[in-house]
Scaffold this motif. Structure first.
Motif, PDB file in Angstrom:
ATOM      1  N   THR A  58      -6.449   0.578   2.902  1.00  0.00           N
ATOM      2  CA  THR A  58      -6.403   1.257   1.728  1.00  0.00           C
ATOM      3  C   THR A  58      -7.451   2.098   0.690  1.00  0.00           C
ATOM      4  O   THR A  58      -6.764   2.592  -0.869  1.00  0.00           O
TER       5      THR A  58
ATOM      6  N   TYR B 289       1.135  -0.985   0.343  1.00  0.00           N
ATOM      7  CA  TYR B 289      -0.290   0.057  -0.006  1.00  0.00           C
ATOM      8  C   TYR B 289       0.693   1.021   0.180  1.00  0.00           C
ATOM      9  O   TYR B 289      -0.096   2.225  -0.097  1.00  0.00           O
ATOM     10  N   LEU B 290       2.235   0.823  -0.169  1.00  0.00           N
ATOM     11  CA  LEU B 290       2.803   2.580  -0.007  1.00  0.00           C
ATOM     12  C   LEU B 290       3.459   2.454  -1.138  1.00  0.00           C
ATOM     13  O   LEU B 290       4.482   4.054  -0.803  1.00  0.00           O
TER      14      LEU B 290
ATOM     15  N   SER C 285       5.747  11.228  -1.242  1.00  0.00           N
ATOM     16  CA  SER C 285       5.945  11.098   0.296  1.00  0.00           C
ATOM     17  C   SER C 285       7.222  10.611   0.897  1.00  0.00           C
ATOM     18  O   SER C 285       7.909  11.349   1.886  1.00  0.00           O
TER      19      SER C 285
ATOM     20  N   VAL D 115      -3.707   4.220   5.512  1.00  0.00           N
ATOM     21  CA  VAL D 115      -2.361   4.410   5.132  1.00  0.00           C
ATOM     22  C   VAL D 115      -2.275   5.155   5.630  1.00  0.00           C
ATOM     23  O   VAL D 115      -1.505   6.128   6.070  1.00  0.00           O
ATOM     24  N   ASP D 116      -3.207   6.575   5.357  1.00  0.00           N
ATOM     25  CA  ASP D 116      -2.676   8.196   5.942  1.00  0.00           C
ATOM     26  C   ASP D 116      -2.755   8.128   6.844  1.00  0.00           C
ATOM     27  O   ASP D 116      -1.947   9.297   7.872  1.00  0.00           O
TER      28      ASP D 116
ATOM     29  N   ASN E  97       2.170   3.605  -3.595  1.00  0.00           N
ATOM     30  CA  ASN E  97       1.983   5.177  -3.945  1.00  0.00           C
ATOM     31  C   ASN E  97       1.490   6.293  -3.521  1.00  0.00           C
ATOM     32  O   ASN E  97       1.725   7.623  -4.016  1.00  0.00           O
ATOM     33  N   LYS E  98       2.465   5.980  -2.226  1.00  0.00           N
ATOM     34  CA  LYS E  98       2.766   6.906  -1.147  1.00  0.00           C
ATOM     35  C   LYS E  98       4.451   7.638  -1.423  1.00  0.00           C
ATOM     36  O   LYS E  98       5.221   8.026  -0.386  1.00  0.00           O
TER      37      LYS E  98
END
Lengths: 470, 280
Positions: A398, A327-328, A334, A416-417, A330-331
Motif C-alpha cells: 500500500t 488497506y481498503l 470508491s 492496492v490500486d 482509505n478506499k
C-alpha cells in the motif's frame, strides 16, 4: 500457515470447477457453498436456482500424492423464478443458503432457500431397476395386449447409479422480507430461517406452520435502525441461537426464557473506536456472516474489514480481531461508488477451530491461524492449476506515491490500486474433518487441499514456482 | 403536444439513466424487495426510483437521515434498511395507486418512444395498433402449478454425467422437432439448464460445435439431435405448463417477459460442454 516451516500448512491446488471463459452468465454465479457433515459431499447453489452436489471419491489415503477428488454427483433445479402478483414483483431464484441435515439413513437431505421459500430436498441413490415387465417394453411403451403370450414377473437388475433429487417439503409464505439465513438445530427436528426483520422456527416435518421467535420490526417503521443480517443455532444447545445486525451487534437468545426472543439474553457489541469513525462506519460495521465454532464456545463474525472471534462468555469485546484487508480503509469512497462496500463476505472455521478463513478481492482469500498467530493471503486463480501445485502467499502493498508504491516489485506482490474488485470471493467452506477447502470465485469453484508433506518427493513443486518463504 | 406527452418527455429524460427501466428493456421486471416501489411521493419520484432500483438487497444500515428527501438528485445511501423503511412507510392504497401510475406512465412512455421512432406516415394507425403490444411486460401469467415442485424427481447419472429420466433408461433416440426451436415462453419446465459447475466435456467430444450462435436465441433446449429428446422423457411435471409458465425451469435469469435469447451457455443441454458454446 503457508510458509516455510514444516509444521505450517501448505496449500496446493486440487481441482477447479466451472467454465474458463470470462463472460459469465448471471445464472452461473455461485451464491453458496457448503460441505455436508461428513465432508463427503459438497453442495453449491447459484443464481439460476440450481444446486450442484459434488462427491468425494475415496482414494487410497496411504498414497503420498493422495488427492481427494470431488466429482459431480447430483444436480437439480431447486428454485425457479416466481412472480408475486400482488406486488408485481419478481422473486429471484438465487439460492441464498444451503444447509445439510445430518445423515440418518441412506439418503441425504439438505435445505435450500431463496429469498422467500425454503425447500427440503432428498438426495437418494438408485442402482437397481425393475426389468421384464409383462405389458411394457423396456423403454416404457406399452405392448399390444394381443401380442402378450406369457406371464412374467419383473425382477430387479443392477443399473448405472442414478442419483435422485426430490423435494420433500416446501416451506413458503412465512417471510415478508428476504431470507438471509437458515440453520438446522442440533435436535435435528427444527430449523430457523431469518429475514431482515424476523426469525422463524420450523419443524422439518411441518411445512404449513412456523413459529416466529424474533421480531425486531418496530411499531413505527421510522424507528427502525437496524436489521438482521445472519442467524445461526448453537451447534450443541438446541435452545440457543444468535443473530447479527447491520449495526455490528450480535444477540444471543435462549428459547427457554420466553416464546418470543425479542429480548436478548446476551448482547455482543464492541464499542466503536472513535479514531476510526467516518461516514462509512455504520456500513462497514454491518455483520455479513456469523458462525459458531465447532466447539460451541466461540462465535465468529465478519464485517467488511475484519473477522472477529467472540467468547460467548464475554460480551464486551471480541477476544480476537483479524484484519482482512485493512488497506481498503482509505478506499472506501470508491468502494461505495462501485457498491463493493456492500459486499457480504462469509467466513468459516476449520475442523478443530484453530484456523478461520474468509474471502477478499482479486480472488484472494485469507486464512488466520489462531494458535500460531499467523495469517496468509492466497489466491484462487487459473494460473496456478497444475495438479498439487503449491499456492504461493500473496501480499498487497500500500505504499504511498504514484505507481502503487511497492518498494520491491516481487512477483507475488500487488498494489492496492491494481486489485480487481470484480473478482471477489464471498463464499468459502472448510471440510469438517480434513484440510480441504472449497473457495468460490464468481463462477468457478476451487478446491484446495493441504500438501501431504513427504520429504522425499520433491517433484510436487514445478520448476518455475518455488515456494517463497515469508 | 398534449400534457401527458410533455410529462412523458420529462420523465423519459430521467428514465434514461435507470439501468433497468421498464420501458427500454424487454419487459424486465423489477426485482422483489418485498414491497412495490413507491413512486407517488412527488413528481420527482423518478429520481428516487433510480436510487431504489440501484439499491442493493443487503442488510447494511444507512447513516441516519431523518428527513429523507426523495427529490434530491444526489445519490443517497440506499441500503436495505432504507429500502424497508420507505416501503413500509406509506399505506397500501397509496402504494397501489403509485404503482398503477408508474405502470401507466411506463406504458405511455413506451408508446411515445415507439411513435417517435416510427417513420411511417400513418402514425395514428400505428399507435393504435402498437398499444396492445406493450401490455405484456406486466405479464398475466398463470399461477405456478400447485403440483409443481413437490414429488417431482430430478435424476442425475454420475457415470453418464447427465440428467436421465426417472425410470433410469436412456432416452429414446427420437428427437422432438418442436423442442429444438421453441421459444422461451413455450418451453417445458423440465429442461434444466446446465450449471456451469456441471460436468464439462472436453473439446472434441462435442458434436454440436458447428451450431451457429443464433440458434440459441430464445431457445432453451438442446442442440444435438440425439440429446434433444432427453427432455421428452426426463421427469417433467406437466405439459400444461407449456403455455409460458413463468416458472420455467429452462428460464435463465431475467424476467419472464424477456423474449430475447439467454446467453448461449445457459441454453445448453445439461452438462455438455459449456466452453464450446460460449459466445466467443
Amino acid at each position: 500457515m503457508a510458509g516455510g516451516g514444516s509444521e505450517d500448512m501448505q496449500w496446493c491446488f486440487s481441482q477447479v470447477k466451472g467454465a474458463i471463459d470470462d463472460d459469465v452468465a448471471e445464472a452461473d454465479i455461485i451464491s453458496t457453498v457448503e460441505f455436508n457433515h461428513s465432508g463427503e459431499l459438497l453442495a453449491t447453489g447459484d443464481r439460476g436456482g440450481r444446486v450442484v452436489i459434488f462427491q468425494q471419491e475415496v482414494e487410497n489415503k496411504s498414497v503420498p500424492e493422495y488427492r481427494s477428488e470431488y466429482n459431480v454427483y447430483s444436480t437439480f433445479q431447486s428454485h425457479e423464478p416466481e412472480f408475486d402478483y400482488l406486488k408485481s414483483l419478481e422473486i429471484e431464484e438465487k439460492i441464498n443458503k444451503i444447509r445439510w441435515l445430518p445423515q440418518k439413513n441412506a439418503s441425504q437431505f439438505l435445505l435450500s432457500t431463496n429469498d422467500k421459500t425454503i425447500k427440503l430436498w432428498k438426495i437418494s441413490e438408485r442402482d437397481k431397476r425393475p426389468e421384464g415387465y409383462n405389458l411394457k417394453e423396456e423403454d416404457g411403451r406399452y405392448i399390444n395386449p394381443g401380442n402378450v403370450t406369457s406371464l412374467r414377473v419383473p425382477v430387479f437388475r443392477p443399473m448405472d447409479l442414478m442419483v435422485e433429487a426430490s423435494p420433500r417439503r416446501v416451506f413458503s409464505n412465512a417471510h415478508t422480507y428476504h431470507i438471509n439465513s437458515i440453520s438446522v438445530n442440533s435436535d435435528h427436528e427444527t430449523y430457523l430461517s431469518a429475514d431482515d426483520l424476523r426469525v422463524n422456527l420450523w419443524n422439518l416435518e411441518i411445512n404449513d406452520r412456523s413459529f416466529n421467535i424474533v421480531d425486531i420490526k418496530p411499531a413505527n417503521m421510522e424507528d427502525l435502525t437496524e436489521i438482521i443480517t445472519a442467524a445461526e443455532f448453537h451447534p450443541h444447545h438446541c435452545h440457543t441461537l444468535v443473530y447479527s445486525s447491520s449495526k455490528g451487534s450480535i444477540r444471543l437468545c435462549d428459547m427457554r426464557a420466553s416464546a418470543l426472543c425479542d429480548q436478548h439474553t446476551k448482547l455482543f457489541e464492541e464499542p466503536e473506536d472513535p479514531s476510526n469513525r467516518s461516514f462509512f462506519s455504520e456500513i462497514i460495521s454491518s455483520i455479513s456472516d456469523v458462525k459458531f465454532s465447532h466447539s460451541g464456545r466461540y462465535l465468529m463474525t465478519r464485517d467488511y474489514l475484519t473477522v472477529k472471534i467472540w467468547d460467548l462468555n464475554m460480551e464486551t469485546r471480541p477476544i480476537e480481531t483479524y484484519q482482512v484487508h485493512e488497506y481498503l480503509r482509505n478506499k472506501m469512497c470508491s468502494l461505495y461508488e462501485n457498491d463493493c462496500l456492500f459486499d457480504k463476505f462469509e467466513c468459516c472455521w476449520n475442523g478443530d477451530d484453530s484456523v478461520v478463513m474468509t474471502g477478499s478481492y482479486n480472488n484472494f482469500f485469507r486464512m488466520f491461524d489462531r494458535a500460531q498467530r499467523r495469517d496468509a493471503t492466497l489466491e484462487a486463480s487459473r494460473e496456478h492449476n497444475l495438479p498439487l501445485q503449491l499456492l504461493k502467499p500473496r501480499r498487497v502493498c500500500t505504499g504511498g506515491g504514484g505507481g502503487g508504491g511497492c518498494s520491491k516489485r516481487k512477483k507475488d506482490e500487488i498494489s492496492v490500486d491494481s486489485l480487481d474488485f470484480n473478482k471477489k470471493i464471498l463464499h468459502t467452506a472448510w471440510h469438517p474433518n480434513d484440510n480441504i477447502i472449497a473457495v468460490a470465485t464468481i463462477n468457478n469453484l476451487y478446491i484446495f487441499q493441504d500438501k501431504v508433506s513427504d520429504p522425499d518427493s520433491a517433484d510436487d513443486l514445478s520448476a518455475s514456482d518455488m515456494m517463497c518463504t515469508i | 403536444m398534449n400534457n401527458p406527452a410533455v410529462m412523458t418527455q420529462e420523465k423519459m429524460e430521467l428514465d434514461l439513466e435507470i439501468p433497468n427501466a421498464l420501458v427500454q428493456t424487454d419487459g424486465q421486471l423489477r426485482r422483489s424487495n418485498s414491497a412495490p416501489m413507491i413512486n407517488g411521493l412527488s413528481d420527482n419520484c423518478q429520481v428516487f426510483q433510480r436510487e431504489v432500483l440501484r439499491s442493493r438487497r443487503n442488510s447494511t444500515t444507512v447513516v441516519n437521515r431523518p428527513n429523507m428527501v426523495p427529490s434530491s438528485p444526489i445519490r443517497v445511501p440506499s441500503t436495505r434498511l432504507h429500502q424497508i423503511k420507505q416501503e413500509e412507510g406509506i399505506d397500501v392504497m397509496n402504494r397501489e395507486t403509485a404503482h398503477e401510475r408508474e405502470v401507466q406512465a411506463a406504458m405511455q412512455m413506451s408508446q411515445s418512444w415507439e411513435e417517435s421512432l416510427n417513420l411511417s406516415d400513418n402514425d395514428l394507425e400505428k399507435s393504435v395498433s402498437s398499444s396492445p403490444k406493450r401490455i405484456d411486460f406486466v405479464p398475466v401469467s398463470p399461477a405456478p402449478s400447485p403440483t409443481r415442485g413437490i414429488g417431482k424427481k430430478q435424476c442425475f447419472s454420475p457415470s453418464l454425467q447427465s440428467l436421465v429420466s426417472s425410470n433410469g433408461l436412456s432416452p429414446s433416440p427420437i428427437p422432438s422437432p418442436t423442442r429444438r426451436f421453441s421459444r422461451r415462453s413455450q418451453s417445458p419446465i423440465n429442461c434444466i439448464r446446465a450449471s456451469i459447475l456441471g460436468p464439462i466435456k472436453r473439446k472434441g467430444e462435442m458434436d454440436i460445435e458447428s451450431q451457429p450462435k443464433r440458434l440459441f436465441q430464445g431457445t432453451t433446449t438442446m442442440l444435438s439431435t440425439d440429446i434433444a429428446h432427453l427432455l421428452d422423457v426426463s421427469s417433467c411435471p406437466s405439459p400444461e405448463l407449456l403455455d409460458g409458465s413463468l416458472s420455467s425451469v429452462c428460464s435463465s435469469t431475467g424476467s419472464p417477459g424477456k423474449m430475447e435469447g439467454v446467453s448461449p451457455s445457459s441454453s445448453n443441454s445439461p452438462f455438455t460442454s459449456l466452453q464450446d458454446l460460449s459466445p466467443k
